[in-house]
Design an enzyme around this catalytic site. Structure first.
Site, PDB file in Angstrom:
ATOM      1  N   ARG A 126       0.829  -1.210   0.000  1.00 47.31           N
ATOM      2  CA  ARG A 126       0.000   0.000   0.000  1.00 47.31           C
ATOM      3  C   ARG A 126       0.867   1.264   0.000  1.00 47.31           C
ATOM      4  NH1 ARG A 126      -4.648   2.072   4.161  1.00 47.31           N
ATOM      5  NH2 ARG A 126      -2.836   2.464   5.466  1.00 47.31           N
ATOM      6  N   TYR A 185     -11.231   6.100  -6.406  1.00 41.07           N
ATOM      7  CA  TYR A 185     -10.997   7.013  -5.280  1.00 41.07           C
ATOM      8  C   TYR A 185      -9.944   8.074  -5.553  1.00 41.07           C
ATOM      9  CZ  TYR A 185      -7.337   3.533  -4.163  1.00 41.07           C
ATOM     10  OH  TYR A 185      -6.270   2.663  -4.202  1.00 41.07           O
ATOM     11  N   GLU A 208     -10.436  -7.284   5.011  1.00 46.90           N
ATOM     12  CA  GLU A 208      -9.518  -7.913   4.066  1.00 46.90           C
ATOM     13  C   GLU A 208      -8.287  -8.450   4.777  1.00 46.90           C
ATOM     14  OE1 GLU A 208      -8.080  -5.182   1.121  1.00 46.90           O
ATOM     15  OE2 GLU A 208      -7.169  -6.763  -0.096  1.00 46.90           O
ATOM     16  N   HIS A 212     -14.071  -8.274  -0.650  1.00 49.57           N
ATOM     17  CA  HIS A 212     -13.153  -9.154   0.090  1.00 49.57           C
ATOM     18  C   HIS A 212     -13.886  -9.951   1.172  1.00 49.57           C
ATOM     19  CE1 HIS A 212     -10.128  -7.188  -2.203  1.00 49.57           C
ATOM     20  NE2 HIS A 212     -10.213  -6.040  -1.549  1.00 49.57           N
ATOM     21  N   ASP A 246      -9.751  -6.165  -9.199  1.00 47.58           N
ATOM     22  CA  ASP A 246      -9.177  -5.343  -8.132  1.00 47.58           C
ATOM     23  C   ASP A 246      -7.894  -4.624  -8.558  1.00 47.58           C
ATOM     24  OD1 ASP A 246      -8.432  -4.223  -5.744  1.00 47.58           O
ATOM     25  OD2 ASP A 246      -8.641  -6.015  -4.533  1.00 47.58           O
TER      26      ASP A 246
HETATM   27  C1  NGQ Z   1      -7.297   0.080  -2.455  1.00 50.19           C
HETATM   28  N1  NGQ Z   1      -6.713  -2.225  -2.201  1.00 50.19           N
HETATM   29  O1  NGQ Z   1      -8.193   0.860  -2.133  1.00 50.19           O
HETATM   30  O2  NGQ Z   1      -6.712   0.166  -3.542  1.00 50.19           O
HETATM   31  C2  NGQ Z   1      -6.906  -0.992  -1.499  1.00 50.19           C
HETATM   32  C3  NGQ Z   1      -5.672  -0.598  -0.747  1.00 50.19           C
HETATM   33  C4  NGQ Z   1      -6.510   0.317   1.395  1.00 50.19           C
HETATM   34  C5  NGQ Z   1      -7.087  -3.362  -1.607  1.00 50.19           C
HETATM   35  N2  NGQ Z   1      -7.690  -3.267  -0.473  1.00 50.19           N
HETATM   36  C6  NGQ Z   1      -5.856   0.617   0.093  1.00 50.19           C
HETATM   37  N3  NGQ Z   1      -6.859  -4.510  -2.172  1.00 50.19           N
HETATM   38  O3  NGQ Z   1      -7.180  -0.688   1.544  1.00 50.19           O
HETATM   39  O4  NGQ Z   1      -6.356   1.129   2.275  1.00 50.19           O
HETATM   40 ZN    ZN Z   2     -10.176  -2.666  -3.832  1.00 43.43          ZN
END
Ligand code: NGQ
Ligand code: ZN
Length: 462
Positions: free
Chosen positions: A87, A126, A241, A275, A326
């Site tokens: 992340r 986002y 998740e 998830h 995803d």
């Molecule tokens: C996302 N991805 O929003 O891209 C997220 C990571 C988060 C996944 N959760 C960011 N697979 O969860 O804070």
């Molecule tokens: Zn996601």
């Protein structure tokens, strides 16, 4: 893009009741199937040369992450590489993207999705603001860029502008990179309203990033604003998740994330729980009974080391599911379905896990039809089955292809899902309109050229 009124005839077609021969689909100018006739002659109708199955809705994508695939498989020097270190890399990547690059990545991604058999995508979007924060003169700038990518590709789109405001459970400051994500609730609702109902194949819905990123009061305000825009529209949220997320949620509220959501919010068939990896048996039963769709992204969940979804309990409780790409490390609905099943086999040391709960279909058809129906619900569009009043989102499989040769209706979808039969996908239609022919997309040369330029720019900056 709207649909193409046409009369489509195919020798073999997978209807909700099973395979049928000599099927005529009468499609109106919104791309909706209005009438189905079986045992019909080919006559002067447009012919679909092969076995026709419903296209797959992709219920969860972060388009920009496609451009990161292959850049996160090396250690950043941390002691431990995990979801959270991935992340951090993702945040540093996000800081560079321009609107033009976002559009180029989305257009290319969506062409690749179509060529693999995804006919629609729910884009969990986002990335709203310029690097560092502030606003574009049109706050919907980046959402419109993603929608323009979908338009160029011709894929069905449910754009889900995401509300993302906090750095953790109970609220907390955002990291500098996260300033690109933050909107006020009314700005967020403005983007949803601007893009909802744009055309028969492009609309918008709602997404709350996670319980980590949205406070309960903001969630309530957002859902109230959304109900005024799309009273029936879909609502998506990332949930449970990672185990660390479960622990932090308990520390904050005393409850696990899925428990908190089910206790505090009226979750129903409009919801997609993305998830939902870490649930107790009780949470699994309750969440399945709520009618929410489980948004499963097996290749990304494997790539990020999330854990294995409680599929047997979910299916036993009658839960709906669909698949998403995803982070877009894989763009193939069949690979998602195989991973969904194979992870269970590895853990349980048995076979046909997802099929047990869904006779009389063999596993390939049960997985494909189940994920298409759940994915369509998650998109909030009638596009998950070949049936009257559903969109003509269709895949034409070449039954002469060596991987499918000799298979009759009983095993055709098993061969499609459980082999590398990707090149057997001859033709793809969205809302009746042909978007892939003989494995090619008419706009792909220009779209690829722009994508290559974008990747060269981005990788040079690393
Ligand atoms: C996302 N991805 O929003 O891209 C997220 C990571 C988060 C996944 N959760 C960011 N697979 O969860 O804070
Ligand atoms: Zn996601």
């Amino acid at each position: 893009m709207t649909g193409a009124a046409d009369r489509l005839w195919c020798p073999l077609c997978l209807l909700p009741s099973g395979w049928a021969e000599g099927v005529l689909l009468d499609v109106d100018d919104t791309g909706t199937i209005r009438r189905i006739e079986t045992g019909a002659p080919a006559a002067a109708n447009t012919q679909l040369p092969g076995a026709v199955i419903p296209g797959m809705p992709n219920l969860h994508s972060h388009a920009f992450q496609r451009a990161m695939a292959g850049l996160t498989e090396r250690s950043g020097g941390e002691e431990r590489s995990d979801f959270w270190s991935w992340r951090r890399t993702m945040y540093s990547f996000v800081g560079r993207l321009t609107p033009e690059q976002v559009e180029a990545i989305a257009a290319h991604l969506y062409v690749e999705m179509l060529k693999a058999g995804y006919t629609g995508v729910a884009e969990f979007h986002y990335l709203h603001n310029p690097p560092g924060g502030g606003r574009y003169s049109d706050p919907a700038e980046l959402a419109r860029r993603v929608a323009a990518g979908a338009e160029a590709a011709g894929i069905r789109l449910t754009l889900l502008p995401v509300l993302y405001r906090e750095g953790g459970f109970g609220g907390g400051p955002l990291a500098p990179a996260q300033q690109r994500f933050r909107l006020e609730v009314d700005e967020w609702a403005g983007i949803v309203a601007a893009l909802a109902g744009a055309s028969p194949t492009r609309t918008a819905g709602a997404a709350l990033h996670s319980l980590r990123a949205v406070l309960p009061a903001d969630m309530a305000d957002a859902l109230a604003a959304y109900d005024a825009i799309c009273p029936e529209g879909p609502v998506h949220i990332h949930i449970a998740e990672q185990e660390k997320e479960v622990a932090e949620c308990r520390a904050w509220s005393g409850l696990r994330p899925v428990e908190w959501l089910l206790d505090g919010v009226p979750v129903d068939r409009r919801w997609t729980l993305v998830h939902a990896t870490h649930m107790t048996e009780e949470e699994t039963r309750r969440a399945a009974a709520s009618g929410a769709v489980a948004g499963l992204c097996p290749t990304t969940e494997a790539n990020l080391g999330d854990g294995v979804f409680a599929l047997p309990g979910w299916l036993a409780a009658g839960g709906a599911f669909g698949v998403g790409s995803d982070s877009n490390v894989s763009l193939d609905p069949r690979e998602e379905l195989r991973w969904l099943e194979y992870a269970q086999r590895l853990v349980l040391k048995r076979r046909l896990v997802a099929g047990d709960a869904a006779p009389p279909h063999a596993l390939g058809a049960a997985l494909w039809l189940g994920a298409a129906a759940g994915g369509a619900r998650a998109m909030g569009q009638a596009c998950g089955a070949i049936a009257e009043n559903e969109a003509a989102d269709l895949l034409v499989l070449d039954t002469e292809h060596p991987t499918l040769a000799g298979h009759g209706p009983d095993t055709l979808l098993d061969a499609w899902v459980f082999t590398n039969a990707g090149s057997a996908l001859r033709e793809v239609r969205v809302a009746g309109r042909r978007v892939v022919e003989d494995g090619h997309h008419p706009g792909e040369d220009a779209i690829r050229a722009r994508y290559r330029e974008t990747m060269t720019e981005l990788v040079q900056e690393l």
